[in-house]
Every structure is written in structure tokens, then in C-alpha cells.
Write an enzyme that holds these catalytic residues in place. Structure first.
Site, short mmCIF file in Angstrom:
data_model
loop_
_atom_site.label_atom_id
_atom_site.label_comp_id
_atom_site.label_asym_id
_atom_site.label_seq_id
_atom_site.Cartn_x
_atom_site.Cartn_y
_atom_site.Cartn_z
N GLU A 1 0.87 -1.17 0.00
CA GLU A 1 0.00 0.00 0.00
C GLU A 1 0.91 1.22 0.00
O GLU A 1 1.45 1.62 1.04
CB GLU A 1 -0.90 -0.01 1.24
CG GLU A 1 -1.86 -1.18 1.30
CD GLU A 1 -2.82 -1.20 0.13
OE1 GLU A 1 -3.18 -0.12 -0.38
OE2 GLU A 1 -3.21 -2.30 -0.29
N CYS A 32 -2.41 9.30 2.78
CA CYS A 32 -1.97 8.82 1.47
C CYS A 32 -3.04 8.96 0.40
O CYS A 32 -2.73 9.01 -0.79
CB CYS A 32 -1.52 7.37 1.57
SG CYS A 32 -2.79 6.23 2.16
#
Length: 385
Positions: free
Chosen positions: A129, A163
Site C-alpha cells: 500500500e 496517502c
């Protein structure tokens, strides 16, 4: 967790075909610092639910949370199924020298490459990720105040240290001039005339990241905000204009409360701009015209997509969280976490008797036998000529 039955054909009709979800074994989870509880526990729950044991490596950057997790988790979870490892990059590097059955890493693409290289030595599967520069296209046909409300909330949430946050805005010069006063109004409404004293605006995680972000304030021209205070690691909600694509603020993930606005002539140029860069973790499009939003969705690729919305989709466990290309691989969230940490084993159980029915499968093959086999396999067969 139950075996999942699947369809059979005539050749396997007497058998039982199913998918069994099995644990991989020992899983390594390397968690980030920006949401240190959420992004540590969600994959941990998925891995344990799938039957794995877990070595958990919280981020040393969020040091207080790291210590709390190490102290509190053993009170609630069976210590035979997990272990918490504390330390920095050196300890993480030592962990990666060992063989694991699965690794999940959340962090930067740079470190993601290190993790993937270490996993490759043992052929260990990974979920990565990673971050990226998430584009946000704002169409001329929009309500600038609505866009400002939504973009500002998601950009400055957690002081921009998310993010999935929009990393830069693409819009026409005309829309930029309408958007700037709306953004200023929104920032004042959210955080007051003095954002530094607002209890709703976070701080930068450490001095290293503060100085990195402070340097980015020199890119382009500050249109809103720009103030900073190193003693508090405070950076004001900031909007930059007149930035160039080659400047650092457009080359690295910002991960802070800074929003560059890049002007384009229209939708086609915006899509071309997005597509010549690495695939982002998230992509956003705002327009009153649903066809414009659909075009951005259809003509681009990203880990996730928000039309007239930010990353509120993270509240939906039915949607996976994951990147694509440079922004990562694999996904988790809700049931996707269970699936990620499960080996899906293909199984077929056939009766040991009734061998007469199987003779058609064995050579020598007559034309009739070949036609019969093809018919028995039906539409599920794949024949290579």
C-alpha cells in the site's frame, strides 16, 4: 471461512468442486505512522481472522502509539498468534532477512521496493500500500464553494498526512480564479482567522518532515497560507499557484497541508497530464456534468476514484483499499482483508469407484470421443488449437 462451492461440468459432475480458504502461515505487517492505530489493527484483524500468525511492526516514527500497541495488545489477544517488534529501519531490515509466508507493507514507494526485493528472495507474496501524487480535476462546470469545502477538508485532514488525500488540483485558469476565494473562505470557516490556534488542525509528525514541507513552500507562488512555525511543527493550510511540473512539489508526494493548483486548458489536457505520470493511489474529479466525471473515470487508472467526493469511501468496508502500478499492489479492507491473507485453494473430490464412466477420458481418442469430451466440458472448457 466455509468452503465455497463452484460449478462443475459433466466430466466432474459426480465430484465436489470447491475453494478452500487457508491461512498462508506467518504474516509480517509493517505499518505506517500517519494513522498508526487504524493502519496497524485493520490488517492485523484480517490476518488473524484468516488463521495466520502475525509479526507486527508498528512505525517507530509514531513512537508513543508504537509503545502503547506493544503494551496493550497482549492484554486482549492470545500472544501465541502475534508478536509486536519495536525498532527502526535497522530492526525492520533484520526482520526482512527472515522468511515469511506473506508481507503487507504500507508506506512510500521507495521503501516498498526494498520490501519487495527482500520478499523476492523467498518468493514471498506481498501487498504493498504505497503513496503517490493523487490528482484532483476540477471542471469549469462546478460550484466552486462546494468543491472548496470538499477538497479542503480532505487535503488538510490530519494536516495533509493522508496517502489518499488530493495532492494537486488541475483546472482551467478561469476556474482557478473562482476556486481561490472559495478555498480561502473555507479555510477560514474550518480553522478560523488564526489556523495555528485551531484545535482542528494537526501538526507535522517530526522535524524531518517539517523541514521537507517548509522547503516545498518555495515552489510556485503562495496564494493562501504559507506560514510556518518550526517550534510547533506547524504549517498553515496552504495553496500554491504558478507551480511548474518540474518543481519538487510536483515530483514528490507532499504529505502535508499544501495544495498546488496546476492550470490546464480543459478535460483532455488534464487527462493527458494524469496519464503521463505514475498511476496514483487515488484520483478525484469534480463537475456538475456527470459525463465529465465518467470520462475521467473511464480514461484513467488509479487505485481508487472519487467523483465529486474525497476519500470518504474509506468508510465503506465493501470497497477495497489498494493501489495499482507505482502506488501499490493488492488490497485489503473489510472482507478483502480476509481474502488477502487467505490462500484460495482449488479442490476437487471425486468418487473412487464408477471407473467405467471415466473411460472416455483415456486414450486412444476417436473422433467421437473427442467430440463427446468437448461437449461434456461445455462452455467452461478452453481449447487451444
Amino acid at each position: 471461512m466455509k468452503d465455497e462451492p463452484v460449478a462443475t461440468n459433466l466430466l466432474t459432475k459426480l465430484g465436489s468442486a470447491f475453494i478452500r480458504k487457508e491461512p498462508y502461515g506467518l504474516v509480517l505487517i509493517i505499518a505506517p505512522w500517519n494513522y498508526p492505530v487504524n493502519l496497524t489493527l485493520i490488517p492485523l484483524v484480517g490476518a488473524i481472522a484468516a488463521g495466520n500468525c502475525v509479526v507486527l511492526k508498528p512505525s517507530e516514527v509514531s513512537s508513543s502509539t508504537e509503545k502503547v500497541l506493544a503494551e496493550v495488545l497482549p492484554r486482549y489477544l492470545d500472544q501465541s498468534c502475534f508478536a509486536v517488534v519495536l525498532g527502526g529501519p535497522e530492526e525492520t531490515g533484520q526482520l526482512l532477512e527472515h522468511r515469511f509466508d506473506y508481507i503487507l507493507f504500507t508506506g512510500s514507494p521507495h521503501v516498498g521496493k526494498i520490501v519487495m526485493a527482500a520478499a523476492a528472495k523467498h518468493l514471498t507474496p506481498v501487498t504493498l500500500e504505497l503513496g503517490g501524487k493523487n490528482p484532483c480535476y476540477v471542471d469549469d462546470n462546478c460550484d466552486p464553494q462546494t468543491v472548496a469545502n470538499r477538497v479542503a477538508w480532505f487535503r488538510y485532514f490530519n494536516a495533509g498526512q493522508t496517502c489518499m488525500a488530493p495532492d494537486y488540483v488541475l483546472c482551467s485558469p478561469e476556474t482557478r480564479e473562482r476556486l481561490l476565494p472559495a478555498l480561502q473562505s473555507t479555510i477560514t470557516r474550518f480553522y478560523g482567522d488564526d489556523p495555528q490556534s485551531s484545535p482542528n488542525l494537526g501538526r507535522i509528525i517530526n522535524q524531518k518532515h517539517f523541514r521537507r514541507l517548509q522547503a516545498l513552500l518555495g515552489c510556485g507562488r503562495v496564494a493562501i497560507g504559507g506560514q510556518s512555525d518550526e517550534s510547533q511543527r506547524y504549517i498553515a493550510p496552504t495553496v500554491l499557484v504558478d507551480v511548474q511540473e518540474a518543481e519538487p512539489v510536483m515530483q514528490e508526494e507532499i504529505f502535508g497541508p499544501i495544495l498546488p493548483i496546476v492550470t490546464v486548458s480543459g478535460l483532455d489536457e488534464a487527462i493527458a497530464f494524469i496519464n503521463r505520470r505514475e498511476k496514483p493511489l487515488a484520483l478525484y474529479a469534480f463537475s456538475n456534468n456527470r459525463q465529465v466525471v465518467s470520462q475521467v473515470l473511464d480514461r484513467t487508472s488509479s487505485g481508487s476514484f472519487g467523483g465529486n467526493e474525497g476519500f470518504i469511501y474509506l468508510t465503506l468496508p465493501a470497497l477495497p483499499l489498494g493501489g495499482v502500478g507505482h502506488s501499490g499492489m493488492g488490497s485489503y479492507h473489510g472482507k478483502f482483508s480476509f481474502d488477502t491473507f487467505s490462500h484460495h485453494r482449488a479442490c476437487l473430490l471425486s468418487p473412487s469407484g464408477m471407473e467405467k464412466l471415466n473411460e472416455i477420458r483415456y486414450p486412444p481418442y476417436s473422433d467421437f470421443a473427442q467430440q463427446l469430451i468437448s461437449w461434456a466440458m461445455g462452455s467452461q472448457s478452453c481449447t487451444l488449437l
